[in-house]
Design an enzyme around this catalytic site. Structure first.
Site, short mmCIF file in Angstrom:
data_model
loop_
_atom_site.label_atom_id
_atom_site.label_comp_id
_atom_site.label_asym_id
_atom_site.label_seq_id
_atom_site.Cartn_x
_atom_site.Cartn_y
_atom_site.Cartn_z
CG ASP A 86 6.04 3.43 0.54
OD1 ASP A 86 6.44 4.13 1.51
OD2 ASP A 86 4.84 3.35 0.21
CE LYS A 126 2.23 5.22 8.05
NZ LYS A 126 0.79 5.35 8.12
CE1 TYR A 163 -3.79 2.37 0.65
CE2 TYR A 163 -2.43 3.28 2.40
CZ TYR A 163 -3.53 3.36 1.57
OH TYR A 163 -4.38 4.44 1.68
N1 HOZ Z 1 -3.72 2.80 6.03
C1 HOZ Z 1 -3.15 3.02 7.31
C2 HOZ Z 1 -2.30 1.91 7.79
N2 HOZ Z 1 -1.99 0.90 6.89
C3 HOZ Z 1 -4.19 3.32 8.35
C4 HOZ Z 1 -4.39 4.76 8.43
C5 HOZ Z 1 -5.25 5.21 9.60
O1 HOZ Z 1 -6.38 4.79 9.73
O2 HOZ Z 1 -4.78 6.02 10.35
#
Ligand code: HOZ
Length: 432
Positions: free
Chosen positions: A239, A267, A144
């Site tokens: 990534d 992050k 992702y």
């Molecule tokens: N897609 C994010 C982790 N794989 C989650 C994002 C969130 O809900 O803060």
């Protein structure tokens, strides 16, 4: 445990926000029940609107690696705040964070700050295309890279959780340029390169996947990708939005000793505030405007508050590199404790673990890619999740996410997690 306030907030939220949440996985749909509305957090603990306390094993999906509300990071944000939260003009801290990022991750010779991991990956692909003059790129199934159009094909995380790895709204033209290969499979990459000769700008992947649960590269996989990229003039993009500054001071690339051409970050580099970055070889990054023709911009890019938080975080990590060994030890203790419990109960399970990231999959197969991750019993995970929550442990609310351990998770806290896990596993049935 009482969740009354969270429940009523969720009911109201659903009328105002799609699904009641601002990011789908948080809606708890994969595990049932209502999401918990968080009010505050400190160290290893989250506190919700009902006054419940939880040990946090998500840590904002990675960035709170030093635990919540770290005093140094708080101080940095407050200091920046008193000088105005936004200028839309260059600042000293942006130069300092660029220097720190390039120093800690030497494959990044030049870096551009953006506002999220999604922006970082979207921009990196644009740059790779602009630099090579080629349109297609290879994406790995189940990875992702945020919600940019071209990445929502065979996507992991929420897209996988909700069974919509290919999102409506992405045009056929966009989808055509995204070529998909399974993780840990070099032959598939070779075949795609062969059938799309001189058309592939880049391969992008999470070197350790966090978004189909934690999935680890097999020996030789990352080095094999490096070789194929070199042989075929393809840009290799790691990534490292989840793994950067988490698996080692230099991310997964340092841990596995494989150097990408470009890296995307997020992050952690915002210390909990919204930040992303992309960077890499100087000659590639010099194709970005205003030096080169590839356009990418943003008023809030390099935002003073976010950069102050990120700078404080990275300085702490750089100065205290022993924390990576500690995090690994703590996580190993936790993972081995859970493993022993699963074995004792005779469950079908697989635990994938690297550094301070791990996932417990309820499956009898090794999880090495998207297909094997999907063999997991998501009902068993939901039961484990709900029981853990009721025992005060906050896990990622989906089988297809990683857990992130912080330095605040000390020995007594690990013991509490293991006690809760033992009880939670009592009710988990994974048929043989
Ligand atoms: N897609 C994010 C982790 N794989 C989650 C994002 C969130 O809900 O803060």
């Amino acid at each position: 445990m009482n969740f009354q306030v969270s429940e009523s907030l969720f009911e109201k939220a659903k009328k105002l926000i799609p699904g009641g949440v601002n990011s789908p996985v948080r809606a708890f749909r994969a595990v049932g029940g209502h999401p918990v509305f968080i009010k505050r957090a400190k160290g290893a603990y989250l506190y919700d609107e009902d006054g419940n306390e939880f040990i946090d094993l998500i840590n904002s999906w990675g960035p709170m690696i030093l635990g919540h509300a770290h005093p140094h990071i708080e101080e940095a944000i407050l200091e920046a705040l008193s000088s105005s939260p936004s200028f839309g003009a260059p600042t000293r801290r942006e130069v300092e964070i660029a220097e720190l990022i390039c120093g800690m991750i030497p494959s990044i010779e030049k870096v551009r700050m953006v506002n999220s991991g999604t922006e970082a990956t979207m921009s990196a692909i644009r740059v790779a295309r602009g630099f090579t003059g080629k349109d297609k790129f290879i994406k790995i199934e189940g990875c992702y890279h945020g919600h940019g159009d071209s990445f929502l094909i065979a996507a992991g995380s929420g897209a996988m959780t909700f069974g919509t790895p290919d999102s409506p709204g992405v045009t056929a033209g966009t989808a055509r340029d995204t070529l998909i290969a399974p993780f840990n499979n070099l032959q598939a990459i070779e075949e795609i390169i062969e059938t799309n000769k001189d058309q592939i700008a880049a391969i992008i992947l999470e070197p350790v996947v966090g978004n189909m649960g934690c999935v680890i590269p097999q020996p030789g996989y990352l080095a094999g990708l490096r070789k194929l990229c070199d042989q075929n003039n393809v840009i290799l993009i790691f990534d490292e939005v989840m793994t950067g500054f988490r698996l080692s001071p230099g991310g997964a690339q340092q841990l596995y000793g494989v150097t990408p051409d470009m890296t995307t970050l997020g992050k952690i580099i915002g210390g909990g505030l919204p930040v992303g970055a992309y960077g890499g070889k100087k000659e590639i990054m010099d194709s970005v405007s205003p030096v080169g023709p590839v356009y990418q911009a943003g008023t809030l890019s390099g935002n003073p508050l976010a950069i102050a938080a990120g700078l404080a975080m990275l300085r702490l990590l750089n100065k205290n590199q022993e924390i990576y060994g500690q995090l690994n030890q703590q996580t190993t203790a936790l993972v081995e404790g859970i493993r022993a419990q699963c074995q004792e109960k005779g469950l079908n399970y697989t635990i994938n673990h690297v550094g301070s990231m791990f996932t417990l999959f309820f499956t009898d197969q090794p999880v090495v890619d998207f297909e094997s991750a999907k063999t997991s019993d998501t009902k068993a995970f939901a039961s484990y999740f709900q029981s853990m929550l009721r025992h005060g442990i906050y896990l990622a609310p989906s089988q297809f996410e990683a857990m992130f351990v912080s330095t605040a998770i000390n020995e007594p806290i690990i013991e509490r997690i293991l006690q809760a896990s033992k009880k939670a596993l009592q009710n988990v049935i994974v048929p043989l």
